[in-house]
Scaffold this active site. Structure first.
Site, PDB file in Angstrom:
ATOM      1  N   SER A 122       0.844  -1.196   0.000  1.00 44.25           N
ATOM      2  CA  SER A 122       0.000   0.000   0.000  1.00 44.25           C
ATOM      3  C   SER A 122       0.883   1.251   0.000  1.00 44.25           C
ATOM      4  CB  SER A 122      -0.949  -0.048   1.203  1.00 44.25           C
ATOM      5  OG  SER A 122      -1.959   0.928   1.084  1.00 44.25           O
ATOM      6  N   TYR A 123       0.719   2.137   0.984  1.00 43.82           N
ATOM      7  CA  TYR A 123       1.554   3.335   1.037  1.00 43.82           C
ATOM      8  C   TYR A 123       3.035   2.949   1.082  1.00 43.82           C
ATOM      9  CZ  TYR A 123       2.843   8.156   2.299  1.00 43.82           C
ATOM     10  OH  TYR A 123       3.365   9.429   2.315  1.00 43.82           O
ATOM     11  N   TRP A 170     -10.066   6.063   4.818  1.00 43.72           N
ATOM     12  CA  TRP A 170      -8.612   6.086   5.012  1.00 43.72           C
ATOM     13  C   TRP A 170      -8.192   7.323   5.808  1.00 43.72           C
ATOM     14  CZ3 TRP A 170      -4.729   8.487   1.257  1.00 43.72           C
ATOM     15  CH2 TRP A 170      -3.403   8.149   1.602  1.00 43.72           C
ATOM     16  N   HIS A 293      -7.610  -5.657  -0.212  1.00 46.12           N
ATOM     17  CA  HIS A 293      -6.412  -4.931   0.208  1.00 46.12           C
ATOM     18  C   HIS A 293      -5.759  -5.571   1.430  1.00 46.12           C
ATOM     19  CE1 HIS A 293      -3.828  -1.431  -0.049  1.00 46.12           C
ATOM     20  NE2 HIS A 293      -3.933  -1.272   1.257  1.00 46.12           N
TER      21      HIS A 293
END
Length: 576
Positions: A122-123, A170, A293
């Protein structure tokens, strides 16, 4: 720098917390360092995250001590402005330079042999690839998981529509509270925490430019920047990977999930970088499972994809790092491993998309009444002749609901994964086109597209398309989907309103798919104009995302053409 807690907490591993690294502008970032309790120098595994280094993304990965016991010096760093690190958090803005500086710093740590690999999803996948664009000399390989290629097009927005549920949840769940505490606003942090009990209620707030969770505070103001930059302008170009692929020269293990919001970017990163490397059998790998995710599990949204879908990413990463960082002759396997949903098995191939696929055209047909499951919509290989269009009315005050799909990050508040489509398909503002029962399996692997010919009575609207598998018993499950805001039909960097009543051709991407439609099943296409709360509600007025008020919106009449001159058709990449 502080020492670890009780001695022997991680047998065979020494832990030092809050080890300081000074960036080029003087900002101090802090990391936890897990070192093997064995003599000699070791390669470094670096993870840079904004979500608390003490957690180290252990919701999906093995704990850093596991990697340390396998002979790696593991460094987990809080990114700028997050948790133990100094500075101000501006999502993705500093990650290229800070990543470079951290890689070079980590290579000089005691017991480091000077070779650095990176991991995280992800990030933390973005932090790796952005750093790789700067080519730090010590960076040897990367393992970016579940991450994007462009932080406008398949992160914050999709087809010009805001990824509402993802971005709001988020921001609320993962970004805003730490930001409030850093700014000395425990009152704001407490107020946000109280509202997390009903995150879906936040999706109906309007206008978003006055979002009550953050309005009149200094907290997470980047949220409003994202709304202000609602097309792919220079704000997004500055951090996009898509024009920096030539700068990434290290080998990368790319992996993701078909129901992840970042799956289009994950497969694009692999395809573009492997093409540039010129050696897809060595420098890059792609692994795509049937996952959302997080977490990466064989049971997704109530669908059991079987034992083969279990999470083996840790073992795969260890092989990857042993190969590149320890020069071990490890068998890395095929360049591309794809989990074929429906068949529930892995397919090994040489590239993405696989070379053994043929793009087929399937035409949407009806007698002008494809509305809902009760309609006459057909999906066939026979082109249309002279037949009437389908018509439906889209009311922004009554949007069609989301039913699964690609999203992030928490399935309890953001629709994602495989889901039954009945609640969507019973609506008259949803057009339904289905094939006859299949006489043999159809395996779809690749990027799916729909060429739509449509007119609207409004100056702007959305077009939402889903690909669906229909079982012999009438059960339904979403395979892939796409959305396009009409004003972005000429490109995501250009907003042009449409002329009411005039038909336009829209090229709508449904993203990557890897699904086998079984014998006796039917392939189905849905078309509608809303997908709430996965995406923001288009008011049909041409207003910008942040400006739309609670009562703004006009009803739009939508006309879908499928005749000889304007054939609306689906492009399916079918494995041969």
């Amino acid at each position: 720098m502080t020492a670890a807690g009780s001695p022997g907490m991680f047998p065979g591993v020494r832990l030092e917390r809050d080890v300081e690294a000074t960036m080029r502008d003087g900002t101090v970032l802090r990391a936890d360092v897990y070192a093997p309790d064995t003599p000699g120098d070791h390669p470094v595994l670096l993870q840079r995250i904004p979500y608390d280094k003490s957690i180290a993304q252990s919701i999906v990965y093995r704990h850093p001590s596991w990697y340390a016991r396998h002979g790696y010096l593991v460094v987990v760093q809080d990114t700028r402005g997050r948790y133990a690190s100094d500075g101000d958090f501006a999502p993705l803005r500093y990650e290229a330079e800070d990543g470079y500086d951290t890689v070079q710093w980590a290579a000089q740590l005691p017991n480091s042999n000077g070779r650095v690999g990176t991991y995280g999803f992800s990030y933390a996948g973005a932090t790796q690839l952005l750093a790789a664009t700067q080519r730090p000399p010590a960076l040897t390989c990367c393992a970016p998981g579940f991450t994007s290629s462009d932080y406008y097009a398949d992160w914050t927005y999709e087809g010009g529509a805001l990824n509402l549920a993802f971005i709001v949840s988020w921001t609320a769940q993962l970004l805003a509270i730490p930001d409030a505490l850093r700014r000395g606003r425990p009152d704001v942090a407490s107020a946000i925490a109280r509202r997390l009990g009903d995150v879906p209620a936040l999706y109906r707030e309007r206008p978003l430019a006055e979002f009550s969770l953050l309005a009149d505070t200094e907290v997470a103001q980047f949220f409003f920047d994202w709304l202000e930059h609602d097309r792919r302008d220079d704000y997004w170009q500055e951090i996009s990977l898509e024009h920096r692929y030539d700068d990434i020269t290290v080998p990368c293990l790319h992996f993701g999930g078909w129901y992840d919001v970042f799956s289009p970017g994950t497969v694009k990163n692999y395809a573009e970088l492997s093409r540039r490397a010129g050696d897809g059998t060595d420098r890059h790998r792609l692994v795509m499972g049937p996952w959302v995710h997080q977490p990466w599990a064989p049971i997704v949204g109530g669908t059991d994809f079987g034992a083969e879908a279990i999470n083996r990413i840790n073992e795969l990463q260890l092989q990857w790092f042993d190969h590149w960082l320890k020069d071990r002759p490890t068998e890395l396997g095929p360049p591309v491993r794809l989990f074929v949903m429906g068949a529930n098995t892995w397919l090994d191939t040489d590239s993405w998309p696989p070379p053994q696929t043929t793009v087929q055209e399937w035409f949407l047909r009806s007698d002008g009444s494809a509305n809902s499951l009760s309609g006459t919509g057909e999906l066939t290989k026979n082109p249309p002749a002279d037949e009437p269009p389908d018509v439906y009315v889209y009311d922004p005050g009554n949007p069609a609901p989301s039913a699964g799909g690609r999203s992030c990050c928490d399935a309890s508040v953001s629709p994602m994964g495989p889901a039954c489509q009945h609640a969507v398909e019973i609506r008259n503002d949803v057009l339904v086109y289905s094939t006859s029962p299949l006489e043999q399996p159809v395996r779809v692997i690749g990027n799916v597209r729909l060429k739509l010919h449509a007119a609207t009575s409004a100056v702007d609207t959305d077009w939402v398309v889903r690909l669906v598998d229909v079982g012999e018993d009438g059960s339904t499950v979403n395979v892939s989907q796409g959305i396009l805001r009409a004003r972005y039909r000429d490109g995501l960097d250009t907003a042009n309103l449409v002329e009411p009543g005039v038909p336009y051709e829209y090229d709508i991407s449904l993203g990557p798919a890897c699904w086998e439609f079984a014998t006796g099943h039917r392939i189905r296409v849905q078309i509608t104009s809303s997908d709430f709360p996965a995406h923001d509600i288009n008011p049909n007025t041409g207003q910008r995302v942040g400006e739309v008020g609670q009562l703004d919106g006009v009803v739009a009449t939508q006309v879908i053409h499928h005749d000889e001159q304007r054939p609306t058709r689906l492009f399916l990449p079918v494995a041969t």
